[in-house]
Design an enzyme around this catalytic site. Structure first.
Site, short mmCIF file in Angstrom:
data_model
loop_
_atom_site.label_atom_id
_atom_site.label_comp_id
_atom_site.label_asym_id
_atom_site.label_seq_id
_atom_site.Cartn_x
_atom_site.Cartn_y
_atom_site.Cartn_z
N LEU A 102 0.83 -1.15 -0.08
CA LEU A 102 0.08 0.07 0.13
C LEU A 102 0.92 1.23 -0.04
O LEU A 102 1.77 1.26 1.08
CB LEU A 102 -0.99 -0.04 1.23
N ASP A 103 0.66 2.18 -0.85
CA ASP A 103 1.56 3.20 -1.03
C ASP A 103 1.51 3.99 0.17
O ASP A 103 0.84 4.23 0.71
CB ASP A 103 1.17 4.28 -2.21
N ALA A 104 2.72 4.90 0.43
CA ALA A 104 3.01 5.68 1.62
C ALA A 104 1.61 6.53 1.42
O ALA A 104 0.97 6.89 2.63
CB ALA A 104 4.07 6.49 1.63
N THR A 106 -1.36 6.21 0.57
CA THR A 106 -2.63 5.60 0.58
C THR A 106 -2.81 5.20 1.80
O THR A 106 -1.82 4.76 2.63
CB THR A 106 -2.62 4.27 -0.50
#
Ligand code: URA
Length: 241
Positions: A102-104, A106
């Protein structure tokens, strides 16, 4: 327990990948090399090693849902010194790892577990587990753009698998949408929306298979219920732990 299952449970590889590890002669049981794919081991008694290193099963399987806040990174260590998602779950259980990425930037639902086989299946596209995201994108999504997201857009020379896109609202040149995908390519949702000309302003994962984010506040975590673990395992073609 069959040896390939043992290795998968221990997080060494998928069950099929474990067969390759066995066939390659990398596994010993009680000190003897084993290449027979149907080998059965007793997890209580047998000593299993891969490449000379002991492989043990987690004492008990733990499944956690975290609402990862924006800004936290999903990694074991960050050279830039940003806060790390797993640090939000001190002492949860040994061997717990995040399931997928999960992206930073997001936020939302991040599963964590020490069940290696389940973690592998959640992230592998062939198991087609839904991942659902709420998106705030710039501009107003035209019907053709929505259709393009659903049928697939080209990322890195490869079309994305069919997705579902529901428009939740359109206001002030912003579109709120809910997208369901079952792949987990790098920054996939952001890049899909960029590909149709609508950069993402905010992204939240709200569901992974049968597990809902619900009203877990950012930074908070909970253990999955038995029902959720059962539903997740069933959705992934696994039996009860
Ligand atoms: N898609 C993205 O673009 N980012 C995420 O973190 C997850 C899915």
């Amino acid at each position: 327990m069959r040896l390939n299952r043992y290795l998968a449970r221990a997080g060494i590889a998928s069950r099929r990948g474990a067969d390759d590890v066995i066939a390659a002669g990398r596994v010993t049981v009680n000190g003897s090399p084993v290449t027979e794919l149907g080998t059965v081991v007793d997890p209580e008694r047998d000593r299993v090693e891969v490449d000379g290193k002991p492989v043990t099963l987690p004492e008990s399987l733990t499944y956690i849902a975290l609402n990862k806040p924006c800004g936290h990174v999903v990694t074991m260590s960050d050279p830039q010194g940003r806060p790390i998602a797993t640090d939000l779950i001190p002492d949860a259980a040994p061997g717990i790892v995040p399931v997928g990425r999960l992206d930073a930037a997001t936020d939302g639902l991040l599963l964590l577990t020490n069940d290696g086989e389940l973690a592998y299946r959640v992230t592998h596209p062939s198991f087609e587990l839904d991942k659902v995201y709420d998106v705030v994108a710039l501009g107003v999504l035209a019907p053709a753009e929505r259709a393009a997201l659903e049928t697939g857009v080209e990322l890195d020379g490869r079309k994305t698998a069919p997705a579902r896109v529901e428009i939740l609202s359109t206001e002030h040149h912003l579109t709120r949408a809910r997208i369901t995908i079952h792949e987990g390519r790098k920054r996939q949702v952001r890049r899909m929306f960029e590909a149709v000309g609508h950069p993402v302003k905010a992204l939240t994962r709200v569901r992974v298979g049968p597990v809902e984010l619900g009203n877990l506040r950012p930074g908070a975590w909970r253990r999955l219920t038995e029902g959720e673990v059962g539903a997740l395992r069933t959705a992934l073609g696994l039996t009860a732990p």
